[in-house]
Write a protein that holds these residues in place. Structure first.
Motif, short mmCIF file in Angstrom:
data_model
loop_
_atom_site.label_atom_id
_atom_site.label_comp_id
_atom_site.label_asym_id
_atom_site.label_seq_id
_atom_site.Cartn_x
_atom_site.Cartn_y
_atom_site.Cartn_z
N TYR A 6 0.87 -1.17 0.00
CA TYR A 6 0.00 0.00 0.00
C TYR A 6 0.91 1.23 0.00
CZ TYR A 6 -3.52 3.37 1.65
OH TYR A 6 -4.36 4.45 1.78
N ASN A 8 1.57 5.56 -1.35
CA ASN A 8 1.16 6.84 -1.91
C ASN A 8 2.38 7.44 -2.61
OD1 ASN A 8 0.34 9.42 -2.53
ND2 ASN A 8 0.06 10.08 -0.40
N GLN A 14 -1.85 14.56 1.83
CA GLN A 14 -3.25 14.32 2.13
C GLN A 14 -3.87 13.29 1.19
OE1 GLN A 14 -4.41 15.76 4.89
NE2 GLN A 14 -2.38 16.68 5.07
N ASP A 16 -4.56 9.66 -0.67
CA ASP A 16 -4.67 8.28 -0.21
C ASP A 16 -3.72 7.39 -0.99
OD1 ASP A 16 -5.70 6.44 1.53
OD2 ASP A 16 -7.78 6.88 1.05
N THR A 18 -2.47 3.60 -2.74
CA THR A 18 -3.00 2.64 -3.70
C THR A 18 -2.45 1.26 -3.35
OG1 THR A 18 -3.13 4.30 -5.44
CG2 THR A 18 -3.11 2.00 -6.15
N ASN A 369 -3.67 5.48 5.97
CA ASN A 369 -4.32 6.11 4.82
C ASN A 369 -4.41 7.62 5.01
OD1 ASN A 369 -6.51 6.57 6.53
ND2 ASN A 369 -7.76 4.94 5.66
N ALA A 370 -5.04 8.31 4.05
CA ALA A 370 -5.10 9.76 4.08
C ALA A 370 -5.89 10.28 5.27
CB ALA A 370 -5.72 10.29 2.78
N GLY A 371 -6.79 9.48 5.79
CA GLY A 371 -7.57 9.88 6.95
C GLY A 371 -6.89 9.63 8.27
#
Length: 407
Positions: A6, A8, A14, A16, A18, A369-371
């Protein structure tokens, strides 16, 4: 599925990530790289490599056009392994698109003004199956967009990957098929057997001694490497072998000091992870660096001594491992579908739980992740070739969970 990652690569903090999967093709003759998208999995094409020598005049750049007479191709990645542009002695490889006409040995140029000599025709990149992929995420370029995925599998050459271009890395190993990889203090480390070699600082394609690359003979088969937690200032790389643990201190070729840490306690491959301490899984059971220092090669050093029959049954079946920082867990997975979760709180061991998957966990990756949420993905050995997400719901891909508790 032989490897899952995973990442980025966009440079947007910011943005997400892949999911990428390294998966054997249906005939089992090669490995393809797949990218998860909103419309399904997309195959990422592998390009070609062409070797060059005597490069000079100007620095070649990614995105340049490589020209030799009527033959042209786009350079996807420049990999200078030795020499200098200023001295007209730079040599290495280009990853290129398929040329309009085939390249041959002889003079060529790039659109940046580089003059060079091609060593021969371009060769398509083909990945052999049956490896076990291991990854390291690192940024040798210093910019947000230069974060890369580095990997190896024990069957093919090590590589750099940016989400689009797969670039094989030539090291000093022979055969050049490293099994373990780590990025530490701006060096790329790879190992095969008992040889541990590293690139020069900031140059993951240069492994020669002239460029401050080097080799360390460990005396035992290396099973994994990991930068130790809290060791960024002291620069400590943990090196695990079958029966020994060692630490590489220092920041460069002049200061590296390979020091045995505990003779008699090593680790099985695929089991080394950082949480508050570094966890490993030798044959006796799961240990931390602190417990091996205190107790050595004895059962008292293991956190899992109360489930020793299960450990004895599973220690030869380890496929991979991960952590869940949000749950304070170290997790190790086995080829028969079982897993073992160790839960910790305030740096204290609370207990271990045995789990079983309908689809055995063959490879796994864990990131944020982005969050700001932790995500974990794994690939299995099932015939469907799926990638699954852990901790994502109350079922096994729609199948009921079965659980029991024995007080």
């Amino acid at each position: 599925v032989l490897g899952v990652a995973y990442m980025n690569f966009t440079g947007d903090p910011q943005g997400d990530g892949t999911v990428y999967a390294f998966r054997a093709n249906v005939p089992g003759t090669a490995v393809n790289i797949w990218k998860a998208t909103s419309t399904g999995w997309v195959n990422i094409p592998l390009f070609n490599v062409v070797s060059f020598t005597a490069a000079g005049t100007a620095e070649p750049q990614d995105g340049d056009t490589l020209t030799q007479g009527p033959a042209t191709a786009t350079i996807q990645r420049v990999m200078i392994a030795s020499g200098t542009i200023a001295g007209n002695t730079a040599a290495g490889k280009f990853v290129v698109t398929t040329p309009t006409l085939g390249f041959t040995a002889g003079a060529a140029t790039t659109s940046s003004g580089t003059t060079l000599t091609l060593s021969g025709a371009q060769t398509p990149i083909v990945l052999q199956p049956d490896g076990r992929y291991e990854f390291a995420k690192y940024n040798f370029g210093g910019q947000a967009i230069t974060r890369r995925l580095y990997g190896c599998d024990g069957v093919n050459a090590a590589f750099e990957f940016d989400g689009t271009t797969y670039a094989p890395i030539v090291t000093r190993l022979s055969p050049d098929v490293p099994s373990h990889i780590a990025c530490h203090k701006n060096h790329l480390f790879v190992s095969m057997g008992s040889s541990l070699i590293h690139s020069g600082p900031g140059t993951p394609f240069r492994f020669s001694a002239i460029d401050n690359g080097g080799e360390i003979a460990t005396g035992d088969i290396v099973t994994g490497m990991l930068t130790l937690p809290g060791a960024q200032t002291t620069a400590a790389l943990g090196v695990w072998m079958h029966t020994t643990t060692a630490i590489l201190y220092g920041t460069d070729l002049d200061t590296f000091n390979f020091t045995p840490y505990n003779a008699g306690t090593g680790s099985n491959a695929g089991s080394i992870q950082n949480l508050y301490d570094t966890f490993a899984f030798p044959d006796l059971g799961i240990v931390t660096l602190q417990t091996t220092l205190n107790y050595g090669n004895f059962n008292a050093s293991t956190l899992t001594k109360n489930i020793q029959p299960f450990i004895n049954q599973q220690n030869s079946k380890i496929t991979c491992s991960s952590v869940s920082r949000s749950k304070g867990q170290y997790r190790v997975f086995f080829s028969d579908g079982y897993g073992l979760y160790l839960t910790l709180a305030n740096q204290s061991y609370l207990g271990a739980a045995i789990v079983q998957f309908l689809n055995p966990v063959n490879c796994v990756d864990n990131d944020i992740n982005a969050g700001g949420e932790e995500v974990t993905f794994f690939g299995s050995t099932d015939e469907l070739g799926y990638v699954y997400q852990l901790d994502a719901g109350p079922s096994f891909d729609g199948e009921d969970l079965f659980a029991y508790f024995i007080p």
